[in-house]
Each structure stands twice: as C-alpha cells, then as structure tokens.
Design an enzyme around this catalytic site. Structure first.
Site, mmCIF file in Angstrom:
data_model
loop_
_atom_site.group_PDB
_atom_site.id
_atom_site.type_symbol
_atom_site.label_atom_id
_atom_site.label_comp_id
_atom_site.label_asym_id
_atom_site.label_seq_id
_atom_site.Cartn_x
_atom_site.Cartn_y
_atom_site.Cartn_z
ATOM 1 N N PRO A 62 0.841 -1.203 0.000
ATOM 2 C CA PRO A 62 0.000 0.000 0.000
ATOM 3 C C PRO A 62 0.871 1.246 0.000
ATOM 4 O O PRO A 62 1.909 1.279 0.652
ATOM 5 C CB PRO A 62 -0.797 -0.131 1.302
ATOM 6 N N CYS A 63 0.433 2.260 -0.735
ATOM 7 C CA CYS A 63 1.305 3.425 -0.891
ATOM 8 C C CYS A 63 1.572 4.122 0.440
ATOM 9 O O CYS A 63 2.538 4.864 0.574
ATOM 10 C CB CYS A 63 0.737 4.408 -1.910
ATOM 11 N N GLN A 64 0.694 3.892 1.445
ATOM 12 C CA GLN A 64 0.967 4.478 2.754
ATOM 13 C C GLN A 64 2.291 3.976 3.321
ATOM 14 O O GLN A 64 2.882 4.599 4.192
ATOM 15 C CB GLN A 64 -0.157 4.148 3.732
#
Length: 495
Positions: free
Chosen positions: A101-103
């Site tokens: 996930p880009c987080q």
C-alpha cells in the site's frame, strides 16, 4: 547476492521450466490469475485479509488449506517458505509480484528509504515504512529474477513525492534494472477504464532494459483521465527532470480493436429485475450469501469477451448457473435507477428524485390528500424517494453505466454501496451484481470469491484485472526466457 542462484534459475526457465511466482499483498489473486494464464506457476501468496486469503487459496491451491490462511507480511520469509514447503528460500521463487500500500512509502522520503533499506531495524522508528521494509526483505530473501509492482497513479505524485522512482532507486542498488509506466486496462481488452502504475524490475543478469506490452484495444478516454494522468506525471517535470525510470506508455490507436463495452462484458448474464423481486418479497434486507443458483438465460447473446470469461482454462463457468449473481437491497432507489440516463451522476439522480417526489405530492393533492411542507408525513415521503446527500458535494458518488463504453474504474468502495456502477439496463433498475463486477474486472466465471457480497465486492475492486496481468506476465516471461537478451547483457558487460 549469489550470481549462481540467478544462473540456475535462468537455466531452468530457458530449458522450459515454468516461472514460479510469489504474490505479496495478493488480495484474491488478480495478478496471480493473469500470470498463471501467461504460463507461470503460482507457488504462494501473502495476504492479511481473511476473505481474500481464502479466495486465493480456493482458486490456486484448493487441496492445500495452508494456502488459505491469512498472513501478515511481517512473517519472516524463511518461516513462510518452511510452512508451505517451498524449499530453500533463495531457490524457490523466480518472480515476486504485488504492491505494498502506498501508505507504506508516503512521506518517508528518499533518504529515509535508503536508511530503512540499509538498516533492517530502522522501521521500528518509523512505522509508516514497515510494509516497505518487509517487502524488500522478501525480495532480498527470495532473490527473484523479476519484480512486478502495481499501484494507483498517485504513487507518482504523492504530495510531490514520486514513490515509484524511489522504489526503482532502491531496487537498482540491489542489482535490478527498473522501469515504470501508466497503463489503462481498457487498452488491453478489459471492459473498464482503469488507470494504474506498473513497475517492472529485472536482475541485470536477465536484461538491461524494461519494456511494457503493446495495447490491443483502443478508445477515446473521457475527460478527466488525461487530467489525472497529467497530475500524476507533474512531479516528473520537477524532481526528476534529468534522470528517471518512467517510460511513456505504448501508444494505443484507432487501428486496433475497439475497447470492450459494458454490454459485451455482462449482457449475456441472467437479468435481475430488482423491482419485481422486491415486490414479490424475494429481495430482502440481510447478508447476501452465495447459496442460490441463478440459471443461465440461453437466449442471450454471448460476445467474444463473454466467451473468454465462460471458458477460461481451469475456471470454466458452472454449467448449472451462477451463485454470486447477487445485488444490493436498495428499495428506495430502484424506481430512481429506472429513470436515470446513461452517464448520469449524483446531481442528475438527485434532481430526478426531487421531480419524482413532486409528482407524488401532486398525485396526493389531486386525491384531496395534500401534505403540508415540513410536516412529518411530508418529510417521511421525501425521505422515501430522495437520497439525503448534498448534490453539490458528491457529484461522483453515483453513475449509471454506458451500454457502449467500458465501465469506469471499479474501486474497493464497491463493498460499501455500489452506486458508482448502476446497471445500464433501466428495466433491471439496480446496481451491478458481484458476478458483473467480476466480469468488468475480467475475472472468469469459474473464479470463486470467499465470504458474502460485501467482502467479494471489496476483493474485486482491489484486484488487478487478470487480463492486464496476463499481458504483463507474457512480457516478463519474454524477457526471462530470451537468450538473445541475455547474450546482449553479457556482451555489454564484457563477459
């Protein structure tokens, strides 16, 4: 890293062996299914969501319950390999696919990413980086010949940070050649205008260049898609003017086949008359389980796309009918859905609902039963017809699909309401079913989704379209098995 490991892997592949894939953050298995169709062997997957993990296990390892277990990416690679009997870690896998996930990357910054990569315990001081660190840990342990990462376009410009470029820089320091681009699924035979970033990395022993597949289909994308792409790519004109790994997508053109439309994708599926089912008491509130079969309607035309979905090797459509052709219980909105025009969004829906409310008020007045504005009866009638959301704040919340265009992007939010994909057929007057969502995402009819309706919608919206994954898989296998490319690499290296 041991160059002998890579040499053995390449030798096995170029002798005809199937590439062995590990899917990280796998979801239900869109990438896995596409790479399997391209000729790969899906050895294992890591997925923390229980329903998605069960779906992946049921479709790729139905006889081995170990593969249906939900796992955190923090599971040590060595323990994971031992638990599933994969053999020696460095020898077990040829390709790692997926995408943290880009987080996991956002706002960490390039110096911090390098620190995390060089100091394995650094993530303890920055939890945002943990998933990224664990992903890199798996790459380091399994030493794949190739890496494929997928993410949203915004990963190229996340608050001014180009995460894709930073991934490339770290992988290159590990001995990989990397490139990334933006691909729209509609250009590859998927009946959905879904734009995503794809990053491919190869060991330098494999090749010295990254290429992406050529489109097979064409359409003029609606306004908004080019704008979104421009925003995503804006950072390339700033931080990375001199050197970056971005590649312009291979061009689509009108000499190719027309993009697959929504009606070609789902028009052969059995119709569901939501208003009739509601009236007859068949459609009721409650969880939608996949325990009722809806028989095929043999009179409906089967498009070439639908034929692919019905006859996918290993995932043939069930002869008796479909179990997951289920829809949401939305009694207030079925009459409204019937009045919407293709392309209508929430402002148009709200206005038509308001018109319907005024029509009902007028009928009551004619019957001598007027309702006073602001009264309890007035408000109750309005609430039974008009959706409550502010029409100026939620313009994209609803959309009725076009019959002759691919669908707009399916999102995980399908698991909450599905208003973003209202069926184009006004006679059915409903949002799309689970199986229709799967068709629009290019999942074949024999692919199983674990859980009830909401988890299945979420799994589908989160997935990579298998047809797009298939062409990416073929592109990767072409590089891995190309002796000509390998010879060019050796020649340029002077070996």
């Amino acid at each position: 890293m041991n160059s002998e490991v890579f040499s053995r892997k390449l030798k096995r592949l170029r002798a005809g062996g199937a590439a062995r894939v590990l899917d990280l953050f796998s979801g239900c298995g869109g990438l896995s299914l596409g790479l399997q169709a391209a000729g790969c062997s899906i050895r294992a997957a890591v997925e923390i969501d229980r329903d998605a993990a069960r779906s992946h296990g049921a479709n790729f390892h139905p006889c081995d319950p170990r593969h249906a277990k939900a796992r955190n990416i923090t599971t040590p690679p060595e323990d994971f390999a031992a638990e599933l009997g994969l053999g020696p870690v460095a020898e077990a896998i040829d390709i790692i696919v997926g995408g943290p996930p880009c987080q996991a990357f956002a706002r960490v910054g390039r110096p911090k990413l390098r620190e995390i990569d060089e100091h394995p315990q650094a993530f303890r001081n920055d939890p945002r980086a943990r998933l990224y660190q664990e992903y890199l840990h798996y790459v380091g342990a399994y030493q794949p010949l190739a890496v494929l990462i997928e993410n949203v376009p915004d990963v190229l410009n996340h608050g001014g940070q180009n995460i894709a470029q930073e991934i490339c820089e770290v992988l290159e320091r590990k001995g990989y050649v990397c490139g990334y681009t933006l691909l729209n699924a509609a250009f590859f035979g998927v009946p959905q205008m879904r734009e995503r970033m794809f990053l491919i990395g190869y060991r330098r022993e494999v090749t010295n260049a990254v290429t992406f597949p050529e489109p097979s289909h064409w359409m003029n994308l609606p306004p908004g898609y080019e704008g979104s792409r421009a925003v995503a790519l804006k950072v390339l004109n700033g931080l990375f003017q001199v050197s970056h790994n971005y590649t312009d997508p291979p061009a689509s053109h009108d000499g190719l086949s027309a993009a697959v439309t929504a009606s070609e994708a789902i028009g052969d599926l059995p119709p569901i008359d939501a208003r009739r089912l509601l009236k007859e008491g068949i459609l009721r509130r409650g969880a939608r389980r996949f325990d009722n079969i809806i028989a095929w309607d043999r009179r409906r035309r089967v498009s070439s796309y639908a034929h692919i979905m019905r006859t996918w090797p290993g995932f043939l459509a069930p002869e008796e009918g479909l179990r997951d052709h289920v829809i949401r219980y939305l009694p207030r909105d079925y009459p409204l859905f019937a009045r919407l025009n293709p392309g209508d969004q929430y402002p148009e829906a709200w206005q038509r609902a308001t018109d319907m409310f005024e029509e009902r008020l007028e009928k009551l007045r004619r019957k001598g039963q007027p309702l006073q504005k602001g009264s309890a009866a007035y408000e109750e009638l309005r609430d039974s017809i008009v959706p409550p959301y502010d029409a100026t704040k939620f313009p994209n919340k609803w959309r009725k699909m076009w019959v002759d265009q691919p669908a707009r992007t399916l999102m995980a939010h399908l698991g909450k309401d599905s208003y973003s994909h209202i069926h184009y057929d006004s006679n059915q007057a409903r949002t799309i079913s689970v199986r229709e969502a799967a068709r629009l995402q290019s999942f074949p009819d024999g692919f199983l989704f674990s859980g009830t309706m909401n988890p299945a919608f979420r799994q589908i919206g989160n997935a990579v379209p298998p047809l797009l994954a298939k062409v990416l898989g073929r592109e990767i296998l072409k590089a891995l098995k190309s002796k000509e490319r390998a010879e060019n690499v050796r020649r340029r290296a002077g070996t």
